[in-house]
Every structure is written in structure tokens, then in C-alpha cells.
Design an enzyme around this catalytic site. Structure first.
Site, mmCIF file in Angstrom:
data_model
loop_
_atom_site.group_PDB
_atom_site.id
_atom_site.type_symbol
_atom_site.label_atom_id
_atom_site.label_comp_id
_atom_site.label_asym_id
_atom_site.label_seq_id
_atom_site.Cartn_x
_atom_site.Cartn_y
_atom_site.Cartn_z
ATOM 1 N N GLU A 145 32.667 36.859 44.915
ATOM 2 C CA GLU A 145 33.270 35.891 43.986
ATOM 3 C C GLU A 145 33.628 34.613 44.710
ATOM 4 O OE1 GLU A 145 36.780 36.933 41.821
ATOM 5 O OE2 GLU A 145 36.071 38.951 41.411
ATOM 6 N N ASN B 242 38.425 46.382 41.416
ATOM 7 C CA ASN B 242 38.459 44.935 41.642
ATOM 8 C C ASN B 242 39.715 44.614 42.437
ATOM 9 O OD1 ASN B 242 37.273 42.213 40.780
ATOM 10 N ND2 ASN B 242 39.423 41.959 40.236
ATOM 11 N N GLU B 243 39.525 44.156 43.640
ATOM 12 C CA GLU B 243 40.634 43.640 44.461
ATOM 13 C C GLU B 243 41.858 44.572 44.467
ATOM 14 O OE1 GLU B 243 41.388 39.663 43.024
ATOM 15 O OE2 GLU B 243 39.819 38.859 44.302
ATOM 16 N N GLU C 51 42.507 34.041 31.741
ATOM 17 C CA GLU C 51 41.808 33.197 32.717
ATOM 18 C C GLU C 51 40.886 32.195 32.040
ATOM 19 O OE1 GLU C 51 40.202 35.835 35.752
ATOM 20 O OE2 GLU C 51 42.131 35.657 36.757
ATOM 21 N N HIS D 50 39.923 29.401 34.340
ATOM 22 C CA HIS D 50 39.207 29.579 35.602
ATOM 23 C C HIS D 50 37.783 29.065 35.451
ATOM 24 C CE1 HIS D 50 42.208 31.472 37.967
ATOM 25 N NE2 HIS D 50 42.484 32.332 37.009
ATOM 26 N N ARG E 51 46.698 42.966 33.859
ATOM 27 C CA ARG E 51 45.728 43.867 34.499
ATOM 28 C C ARG E 51 46.389 44.421 35.754
ATOM 29 N NH1 ARG E 51 41.341 39.747 37.381
ATOM 30 N NH2 ARG E 51 42.822 38.851 38.808
HETATM 31 C C1 GLA Z 1 39.859 37.099 41.406
HETATM 32 C C2 GLA Z 1 39.451 38.240 40.518
HETATM 33 C C3 GLA Z 1 38.752 37.812 39.275
HETATM 34 C C4 GLA Z 1 39.371 36.570 38.724
HETATM 35 C C5 GLA Z 1 39.277 35.496 39.734
HETATM 36 C C6 GLA Z 1 39.800 34.209 39.156
HETATM 37 O O1 GLA Z 1 39.269 36.994 42.616
HETATM 38 O O2 GLA Z 1 38.726 39.254 41.151
HETATM 39 O O3 GLA Z 1 38.854 38.861 38.338
HETATM 40 O O4 GLA Z 1 40.692 36.817 38.413
HETATM 41 O O5 GLA Z 1 40.004 35.840 40.868
HETATM 42 O O6 GLA Z 1 39.581 33.126 39.943
#
Ligand code: GLA
Length: 662
Positions: A305, A151-152, A353, A356, A113
């Protein structure tokens, strides 16, 4: 954010929801379990581009319509994301030039990604198109409560598109090549640029880069990301009046100038995953939360998150301890978050993930994790009256992306800015004091104490602001390796810390980094490592001297009355006890108080107050230790619905209380 909490009837609780990874039977269970867990907000669509736009320009919204309708019917509002952090494979093939290129010239391809160049016109256009299409379709959907762009933001690129955009940015900043050559000091190593086309991103080269060049590239890239954010935000605003934000990455990543992002989002959203277990996780939570509160400059903020059961330590992924889900959530809420969201609702069965953590783990809902998460949902539901309340801090730690980027330059003496920020914040946290972060150029006058860890780069405007702050009565603690360079990464001549010399009443003439394991002692009994400086007091009182090595008898810690305030200087890195004592002393001198005096170590206190100036407040007490603790407080505990009277409160081991007072 106010509109969101009003609509939710309180604080937000929930997390990333990726129904496209599951089938109908699981969706039915999700509906039931979300009700059980008290979920009222789900982040949807973050990684759904390939389903939403299976071919360029052909959209398929039917599946998302069904999920939004279902969530709405189930009483769950939606934080609708634009999926632009993960372009689908067709995008790569249609726009090979939009794939990012690393500094060493490797062009990446899809398969993970975050694989796109933010400066590539093809990417920007596609991102705007999908954001606009989503907003047009769902701008009026009753489930949607907010927008979550991307996202980030994190990927950095060095391709030809990035080079062209960098040159435009430089032209706007410097106007002429002469000004650029002067700012970067290109007379050194024969780097003079004779035409704009000669200026490239700081790609792989033989040895050290020009530090002005690398600093400007990082500034540029952050601005480029912000421009990409703004484009999506504005495309959404054409169709929707709901609040728009993005989720900012963990504190250890510094690709963005978060002060600038804070100014452009409707409210600040962060992701936070502690990087150590136990008490360090609690301190790291407070660090992330205090940053989030600060970057918006008074705007509300939301934890978008966190993990239910994971701590990402440098030695690998570790489990959280029992009670952490609640205490970490309250750790964020106590510092101002308008809720607690998780990544993610249901642990993935496949994909990168799959390990996670999630609210519903692989083992299903009959698990400690789900039970703790659901209990946390119930606790958060009981805190609705806190929505809109604020956290007040009397102390600030200075935080400047320029300093981070400047220190992150090969060829400098090694000082870890992130570690220095965390250490300062941790010492204040250990002292029970709530701290904001602030930029050096901000108006600092509302703070009693300002701590400046290694403010290596200090602009003229920043220096003027710090001078005004001390003159006006503030207490300033400046730590080693500060005021060394100006905003162009050029050395301050005549002695460090350049324009702060007068405020601090001293002149540093030489930096003397210490070798690994080399310890020096000070006259106050502390030992120091990593760094020392040869300085001359020019008006400052010498509070402690070095007592060993070639630095014997030289000033180490100084204090200087300037205007109505005081400027402290620490020329070295004190050991933990010495640093705690110094922080204690400057806190005492400044008059900044802990939230609650006399708490045992490991018990955290933080307060939110009503926006009317605090006629009512809520005291969060978090016991991170493994023994119950007696606390002499009164109030109504929202978590247990118990009135705590004059006998005080017994805070259970790893437990928490939220006392309404006033
Ligand atoms: C990040 C991302 C998520 C995921 C989490 C996993 O903060 O934004 O998409 O990858 O970490 O912990």
C-alpha cells in the site's frame, strides 16, 4: 514472490480493490481503466467479512466468485485477503467477550475496524474459520496469485483473555514465579507476585508501571499477533500452495517485532505513507523500503500500500507533489520491492476513508492523479527484467523492537528511538549510501559499518555479537544512551554501556540529559542538544570534547581500536552538520562507498543487481529537486528506452531514470 512475478510476467502494479462499494457500471469502467493503468495485481476482500459471512457460519461467495472471474478475464491477478481486521457487527453480539479492552478498562464495540481481541478464543476461531473457508473455495481459482492475511496487525488489548494468555506466555518464558519476580525486580515498590493469577496486563494504574512488566507485555502481544497470523497462514496452506504474507504497518508503529514476522511470512509486505512532503517524503520512502528489505533477511518484499496523492504529516493530510507517484514507486522498487501497489484503486464515496487518495479519484480518470498513476503503471511494466534482483548494502543501522518498547516507558529520560533510527538512516541517505537494518544479535560481518542509535537495551547475546563484529574488523558507531539495561530492563552495573565498555574503551558514569533549548558546544565546532554523558576514556582516543558548561573539557566523541576493527562512541546528540560530519568520517574509515559519488543534494541513487553476483545491475536515479541535473553515467534507460552514452544523462526536474548497466 518469485512465483508471483513469474506469473505476472514482471513486477506487480495495482492496489486494494473494493468492488463491493460500487455497482456494475463502475465495474465495467474499472475493467477498462485497469487495463489503461497497467494494473496486474489487485488486493481483494480486505474488508469484506460482513458480505462473505453475513451470519455466523453462513457464507456467501457468489459475489466474490463473480469479481474474481471478471478480474481474471481482464488479466488482473488477485492478492486475496482474509477479512479478519474488521469483524462484522454480528460478531460483536455473538462474542462480546472478544471486543478489546483498553488499558483503562473501556471495552470497545464495533463501528470502526480493528475492534477485536487477538487473544480471545472466539475471535481466533472465527478468523481461522473464514480464512479456511476462503482458501478452500479459492485455493485453486486461476485469478488468485497470493494470500494476504489480515490487515496491519495493531490492536492491543488488556482484557481477561489477554491476561490469561499473558500468564501462559510468562510461564513458558520464566518457568517459575521466582524467576519472574527476579526478572521484573518486583522487590521494588512491593510488587512481588505470590501466585500466577496475581499477574495482570499493565492496565491503568496510579503511576509508573514496572518497566520489566510493560516490556514483557509488548513482547507477548507481538507473539500473540504472530500466533494469530500463523494460524490463518496454516489454515490457508491446507488448501493452497501459493505464497502467504501480511501487510505490515508504517514505520512509526511498533506493535510487532518485525524481525519475527519477517521469519514467518513467505515474503515481506509493507504499507507506506510518507509523513512529510518534498525531500523528506523521499527520505521516508527510502527508510520504509530499507526496513522492509531487511526484516525478511534476504526474502523478497513488496510494497502493498501507498497513497497516490497523500502525505500524512503531523499537521494534517497534505497532497503529494507532481511526479511523486512515479518517484515514490521507484524509490521502493529501487530498494527491492517487487512492485508498487496502492491503497486503493478507486476512491470511496462513503465510509471513514472517503478522503483517502486513490488511483481513480472522485473526479474520475480525467485527472492528473489517474494520468500519473497510469504513467507509473507503464513505467513499472517496463521494469520486468528486474524481478528477482537484489539490493546490496555495506552499512547497517541496528533496529530492535525491544529497544523501542523499553524506551517507550514512562519514567525514563526521554529519547525517541524512532527519531534516532530515522536520523541515522537519513544521514546515510544524504551521504548517498544504501543501508540495511539489522538486529544486534544478527551476524553483522558482511557490513563495513554498523550504526547503533541509542541501543538503550542490549542483551548479552547482542553485546557478544557486536563485540565479535568489531573484533572481526568492523566499524561500529554507538550513540548515546546505549547499553544502559539488559534484556530484562535491569540497569547495567559498573558503568555504561555495560558489556560494550571494553569494545569502546570507555566507561560512562553519568547520564546528563539537557534541558529544552540548552545547547553545549564541542571542540570540533559542532553544537549538541538533548543529551550529554560524563564518561572516562579507558583506552579510547578522545576525538572531541565538550567545550561549555559543567561538561567543559570532558570527552564527547571517542574512537577505539579493538581487535581488527574500531568502536566509535558519540555521547551526545550532535547538530545536523556535526552528525553528518561524523557519519562521513566513519563511512570513510570503514570504506563503505556511496552508490554514485558526486551527486548533488536531492538526487538519490540506488542499485539493484542480478542474483548471480551482479553481472548486470540497474541504477535508479531519482531527482527530487526542481531543477534538471546532469549526471555522469552510462547505460540503457528503461524508462525512456534511450541509450545513455559518454555524454551522460540529463535527469529532468522531479524526474527519474533506471539505467541497465552490464
Ligand atoms: C492503511 C490501511 C488501509 C487504509 C490506508 C489509508 O495502511 O491498511 O486500510 O486505511 O491505510 O491510507
Amino acid at each position: 514472490m518469485r512465483r508471483i512475478t513469474e506469473r505476472l510476467g514482471g513486477l506487480a502494479f495495482g492496489g486494494d480493490y473494493n468492488p463491493e462499494q460500487w455497482d456494475e457500471q463502475v465495474w465495467k469502467e474499472d475493467d477498462l481503466l485497469m487495463r489503461q493503468a497497467g494494473v496486474n495485481l489487485a488486493t481483494v476482500g480486505v474488508f469484506s467479512w460482513a458480505l462473505l459471512e453475513p451470519q455466523q457460519g453462513r457464507f456467501d461467495f457468489a459475489w466474490l466468485d463473480a469479481h474474481l472471474d471478471r478480474l481474471h478475464a481482464n488479466g488482473v491477478a488477485v492478492d486475496l485477503a482474509t477479512p479478519t481486521a474488521s469483524p462484522p457487527p454480528w460478531f460483536t453480539l455473538a462474542h462480546p467477550d472478544a471486543m478489546p479492552v483498553t488499558a483503562d478498562g473501556t471495552r470497545l464495540t464495533h463501528g470502526s475496524r480493528d475492534t477485536y481481541c487477538l487473544a480471545a478464543p472466539g475471535y481466533r476461531q472465527a478468523a481461522r474459520r473464514i480464512a479456511a473457508a476462503l482458501a478452500e473455495r479459492y485455493g485453486a481459482h486461476p485469478a488468485v496469485a497470493m494470500w494476504h492475511v489480515h490487515n496491519e496487525y495493531a490492536t492491543v488489548c488488556y482484557c481477561e483473555h489477554a491476561a490469561a494468555a499473558f500468564r501462559d506466555w510468562l510461564r513458558a518464558r520464566y518457568g517459575t514465579l521466582d524467576a519472574l519476580n527476579a526478572a521484573w525486580g518486583t522487590a521494588f515498590w512491593s510488587q512481588r507476585y505470590g501466585a500466577w493469577e496475581q499477574v495482570l496486563p499493565p492496565r491503568a494504574t496510579q503511576w509508573h508501571h514496572n518497566p520489566g512488566h510493560t516490556l514483557d507485555y509488548r513482547r507477548f502481544w507481538s507473539d500473540e499477533a504472530l500466533a494469530a497470523y500463523r494460524e490463518q497462514r496454516d489454515a490457508i496452506r491446507d488448501h493452497s500452495a501459493l505464497p502467504v504474507t501480511t501487510n505490515l504497518m508504517l514505520p512509526g508503529y511498533q506493535v510487532l517485532d518485525l524481525w519475527k514476522f519477517g521469519a514467518e511470512v513467505d515474503f515481506v509486505g509493507i504499507d507506506h505513507y510518507p509523513d512529510a512532503p518534498g525531500i523528506d517524503a523521499a527520505a521516508d520512502t527510502a527508510f520504509g523500503a530499507d526496513r522492509a528489505r531487511s526484516f525478511g533477511g534476504g526474502k523478497p518484499w513488496l510494497l502493498i500500500e501507498q497513497g497516490t496523492n497523500t502525505v500524512y504529516s503531523p499537521s494534517g493530510t497534505l497532497p503529494k507533489e507532481p511526479g511523486d507517484i512515479l518517484r515514490h514507486s521507484l524509490g521502493h522498487i529501487g530498494r527491492g520491492s517487487e512492485g508498487a501497489l496502492f491503497f486503493q484503486w478507486r476512491q470511496s464515496r462513503a465510509g471513514a476513508e472517503l478522503w483517502h487518495s486513490a488511483i481513480v479519484p472522485h473526479a474520475g480518470p480525467d485527472t492528473r492523479i489517474f494520468r500519473e498513476a497510469a504513467a507509473t503503471g507503464a513505467a513499472v511494466a517496463g521494469l520486468g527484467e528486474l524481478a528477482g534482483s537484489r539490493v546490496h548494502a555495506e552499512v547497517a543501522v541496528l533496529h530492535d523492537a525491544d529497544v523501542w518498547w523499553a524506551l517507550d516507558t514512562r519514567g525514563l529520560p526521554q529519547v525517541d528511538y524512532h527519531a534516532a533510527l530515522r536520523r541515522a538512516h537519513r544521514a546515510l541517505w544524504d551521504a548517498g549510501v544504501t543501508a540495511d537494518f539489522a538486529h544486534p544479535e544478527h551476524d553483522l560481518s558482511r557490513y563495513r559499518l554498523v550504526v547503533a542509535p541509542s541501543l538503550y537495551l542490549l542483551s548479552d547475546a547482542g553485546a557478544a555479537s557486536l563485540r565479535r563484529y568489531v573484533e572481526g574488523g568492523g566499524t561500529l558507531l554507538v550513540q548515546h544512551f546505549s547499553g544502559a539495561v539488559d534484556g530484562s530492563h535491569q540497569a547495567r552495573l559498573g558503568g555504561y554501556p555495560g558489556p560494550l565498555r571494553e569494545v569502546l574503551g570507555l566507561r560512562v558514569e553519568e547520564y546528563r540529559p539537557l534541558g529544552a533549548g540548552e545547547l553545549l558546544t564541542l571542540s570540533d565546532g559542532s553544537s549538541v542538544e538533548g543529551w550529554s554523558e560524563l564518561l572516562r576514556a579507558e583506552g579510547a582516543e578522545v576525538v572531541a570534547t565538550y567545550t561549555s558548561g559543567v561538561m567543559d573539557r570532558q570527552p564527547a566523541l571517542t574512537r577505539h581500536r579493538f581487535g581488527g576493527g574500531t568502536g566509535w562512541y558519540a555521547s551526545t546528540r550532535l547538530d545536523d552538520a556535526g552528525y553528518a560530519a561524523l557519519i562521513g568520517r566513519v563511512l570513510g574509515e570503514s570504506g563503505a562507498d556511496p552508490v554514485l559519488a558526486g551527486l548533488p543534494a536531492g538526487v538519490e541513487a540506488v542499485r539493484r543487481s542480478s542474483p548471480d553476483g551482479g553481472s548486470r545491475s540497474w541504477l535508479f536515479l531519482l531527482n527530487h529537486g526542481t531543477e534538471p541535473v546532469e549526471v555522469a553515467v552510462q547505460g540503457y534507460d528503461l524508462l525512456t528506452a534511450v541509450d545513455v552514452g559518454p555524454a551522460g544523462l540529463t535527469l529532468p526536474a522531479r524526474g527519474a531514470a533506471v539505467l541497465r548497466q552490464g
